[in-house]
Design a protein around this motif. Structure first.
Motif, PDB file in Angstrom:
ATOM      1  N   ASP A   1      50.282  36.093  45.732  1.00  0.00           N
ATOM      2  CA  ASP A   1      48.933  36.007  46.292  1.00  0.00           C
ATOM      3  C   ASP A   1      48.237  37.359  46.331  1.00  0.00           C
ATOM      4  OD1 ASP A   1      48.604  33.199  46.839  1.00  0.00           O
ATOM      5  OD2 ASP A   1      50.089  33.409  48.428  1.00  0.00           O
TER       6      ASP A   1
ATOM      7  N   ALA B   1      44.677  37.960  44.573  1.00  0.00           N
ATOM      8  CA  ALA B   1      43.532  38.553  45.273  1.00  0.00           C
ATOM      9  C   ALA B   1      42.954  39.726  44.483  1.00  0.00           C
ATOM     10  CB  ALA B   1      43.947  39.010  46.666  1.00  0.00           C
TER      11      ALA B   1
ATOM     12  N   ARG C   1      41.105  38.306  41.546  1.00  0.00           N
ATOM     13  CA  ARG C   1      39.802  37.753  41.935  1.00  0.00           C
ATOM     14  C   ARG C   1      38.761  38.860  42.058  1.00  0.00           C
ATOM     15  NH1 ARG C   1      38.495  33.247  46.628  1.00  0.00           N
ATOM     16  NH2 ARG C   1      36.228  33.331  46.442  1.00  0.00           N
ATOM     17  N   ARG C   2      39.128  39.980  42.656  1.00  0.00           N
ATOM     18  CA  ARG C   2      38.177  41.088  42.776  1.00  0.00           C
ATOM     19  C   ARG C   2      37.767  41.605  41.409  1.00  0.00           C
ATOM     20  NH1 ARG C   2      41.615  42.320  47.226  1.00  0.00           N
ATOM     21  NH2 ARG C   2      42.782  43.868  46.019  1.00  0.00           N
TER      22      ARG C   2
ATOM     23  N   ASP D   1      35.367  39.111  39.796  1.00  0.00           N
ATOM     24  CA  ASP D   1      34.045  39.185  40.421  1.00  0.00           C
ATOM     25  C   ASP D   1      33.314  40.464  40.017  1.00  0.00           C
ATOM     26  OD1 ASP D   1      34.543  36.783  41.674  1.00  0.00           O
ATOM     27  OD2 ASP D   1      35.073  37.680  43.614  1.00  0.00           O
TER      28      ASP D   1
ATOM     29  N   GLN E   1      43.626  28.312  41.428  1.00  0.00           N
ATOM     30  CA  GLN E   1      42.178  28.086  41.431  1.00  0.00           C
ATOM     31  C   GLN E   1      41.589  28.326  42.822  1.00  0.00           C
ATOM     32  OE1 GLN E   1      41.151  25.071  37.806  1.00  0.00           O
ATOM     33  NE2 GLN E   1      41.903  24.064  39.641  1.00  0.00           N
ATOM     34  N   ASP E   2      42.290  27.871  43.847  1.00  0.00           N
ATOM     35  CA  ASP E   2      41.810  28.105  45.212  1.00  0.00           C
ATOM     36  C   ASP E   2      41.783  29.601  45.525  1.00  0.00           C
ATOM     37  OD1 ASP E   2      41.544  25.394  45.599  1.00  0.00           O
ATOM     38  OD2 ASP E   2      43.432  25.163  46.705  1.00  0.00           O
ATOM     39  N   ALA E   3      42.846  30.314  45.131  1.00  0.00           N
ATOM     40  CA  ALA E   3      42.928  31.746  45.420  1.00  0.00           C
ATOM     41  C   ALA E   3      41.875  32.543  44.654  1.00  0.00           C
ATOM     42  CB  ALA E   3      44.323  32.266  45.094  1.00  0.00           C
ATOM     43  N   LEU E   4      41.591  32.128  43.428  1.00  0.00           N
ATOM     44  CA  LEU E   4      40.627  32.840  42.588  1.00  0.00           C
ATOM     45  C   LEU E   4      39.194  32.406  42.851  1.00  0.00           C
ATOM     46  CD1 LEU E   4      42.634  32.736  39.237  1.00  0.00           C
ATOM     47  CD2 LEU E   4      42.223  34.761  40.658  1.00  0.00           C
ATOM     48  N   GLY E   5      39.036  31.270  43.535  1.00  0.00           N
ATOM     49  CA  GLY E   5      37.691  30.780  43.830  1.00  0.00           C
ATOM     50  C   GLY E   5      36.936  30.318  42.611  1.00  0.00           C
ATOM     51  N   ARG E   6      37.657  29.805  41.622  1.00  0.00           N
ATOM     52  CA  ARG E   6      37.014  29.373  40.386  1.00  0.00           C
ATOM     53  C   ARG E   6      37.936  28.422  39.637  1.00  0.00           C
ATOM     54  NH1 ARG E   6      35.550  33.683  36.582  1.00  0.00           N
ATOM     55  NH2 ARG E   6      34.939  34.892  38.406  1.00  0.00           N
ATOM     56  N   ARG E   7      37.320  27.647  38.769  1.00  0.00           N
ATOM     57  CA  ARG E   7      38.059  26.796  37.849  1.00  0.00           C
ATOM     58  C   ARG E   7      38.652  27.676  36.750  1.00  0.00           C
ATOM     59  NH1 ARG E   7      37.132  21.355  37.173  1.00  0.00           N
ATOM     60  NH2 ARG E   7      37.798  20.410  35.206  1.00  0.00           N
TER      61      ARG E   7
END
Length: 283
Positions: free
Chosen positions: A76, A80, A83-84, A87, A131-137
């Motif tokens: 995780d 995270a 994901r940053r 973005d 997908q939930d952790a990355l906030g995207r499909r």
């Protein structure tokens, strides 16, 4: 969010190509793809170059080390950080391999998952977590493999079941379909036809090594073979045109030679865009 037009051709963002990518003429490629695993926390000259290219071209990302088929808990902290990164660089597509690459440490290879119902549930749950952790499909890529640990299902049925249960997309690697079809004795066109068109987010195409008539090795270190170009054309005809990446990881020729292959992608895309036949008839 920025999206890629279906008729677009991209190139891998590799450090060995960095100077040529920075100096490339406008229109040489439509987007660039990088492995975020190799760029997290990178600064200095390469970090500045990445920022410059990301300001000029859409960026897609293809992960290497998430190990969606593994048994250890997903990292995780790594998710995270990824994901940053996604973005920060406004990444338009993130994909990972339908495989595993860890077993008490990194294996530095993509290992095949057994094609079983149990594996479908296991991998789909991990994709949903990612997908939930990355906030995207995300999209998963069909991988090349040379030994099959256990196949209670056909490969295409396994892939489709994972896509449905995870509710994710597919990055269709056309060269991997060709390589697997030769190595495991199935019909590549029939395989393509059974894949769900609505799930396909993009395509990869690459070169491979001919070890023997019945053994092909996915290398990403050579020009794309004519049979694979033909299969890409078939994929466009069957599923429609999507953004397509030319993968080249070593044995780099001059950028101009890679651009010739990119132009071949664009020519095939133009051939298969809706209305192409009518335009050719009345052109």
């Amino acid at each position: 969010m920025i999206t890629l037009p279906p008729a677009s051709a991209g190139l891998g963002l590799r450090r060995a190509l960095m100077d040529e990518l920075l100096a490339a003429p406008a229109g040489a490629f439509d987007f660039l793809e990088c492995a975020p695993d190799n760029w997290l926390g990178v600064g200095g000259r390469y970090g500045d170059a990445l920022k410059t290219l990301a300001s000029q071209y859409p960026i897609t990302c293809h992960g290497l080390s998430l190990s969606l088929g593994g048994t250890a808990p997903l990292d995780d902290t790594f998710l995270a950080r990824t994901r940053r990164f996604l973005d920060e660089y406004r990444v338009v597509l993130y994909s990972e391999h339908l495989s595993y690459c860890t077993d008490d440490g990194h294996l530095y290879d993509l290992m095949p998952i057994p094609f079983t119902e149990e594996a479908v549930h296991h991998v789909a749950a991990r994709i949903r977590h990612a997908q939930d952790a990355l906030g995207r499909r995300i999209a998963i890529e069909n991988v090349s493999y040379y030994a099959a640990p256990y196949q209670a299902m056909d490969e295409v049925d396994f892939i489709t079941a994972v896509l449905d249960e995870a509710d994710c997309d597919l990055l269709l690697d056309v060269n991997n379909v060709f390589v697997n079809a030769i190595n495991h004795g199935y019909d590549a066109c029939a395989f393509l036809t059974r894949l769900p068109s609505a799930r396909i987010a993009s395509y990869h195409i690459a070169g491979h090594y001919d070890e023997a008539d019945d053994l092909k090795v996915d290398t990403h270190g050579a020009p794309v073979k004519d049979d694979v170009w033909a299969l890409l054309s078939q994929a466009y005809a069957t599923h429609g045109v999507r953004p397509t990446l030319l993968e080249r990881d070593f044995n780099f020729p001059p950028l101009a030679e890679l651009c010739v292959e990119l132009q071949r992608i664009r020519a095939l895309q133009a051939l298969h865009l809706p209305g192409a036949s009518a335009r050719a008839t009345h052109g």
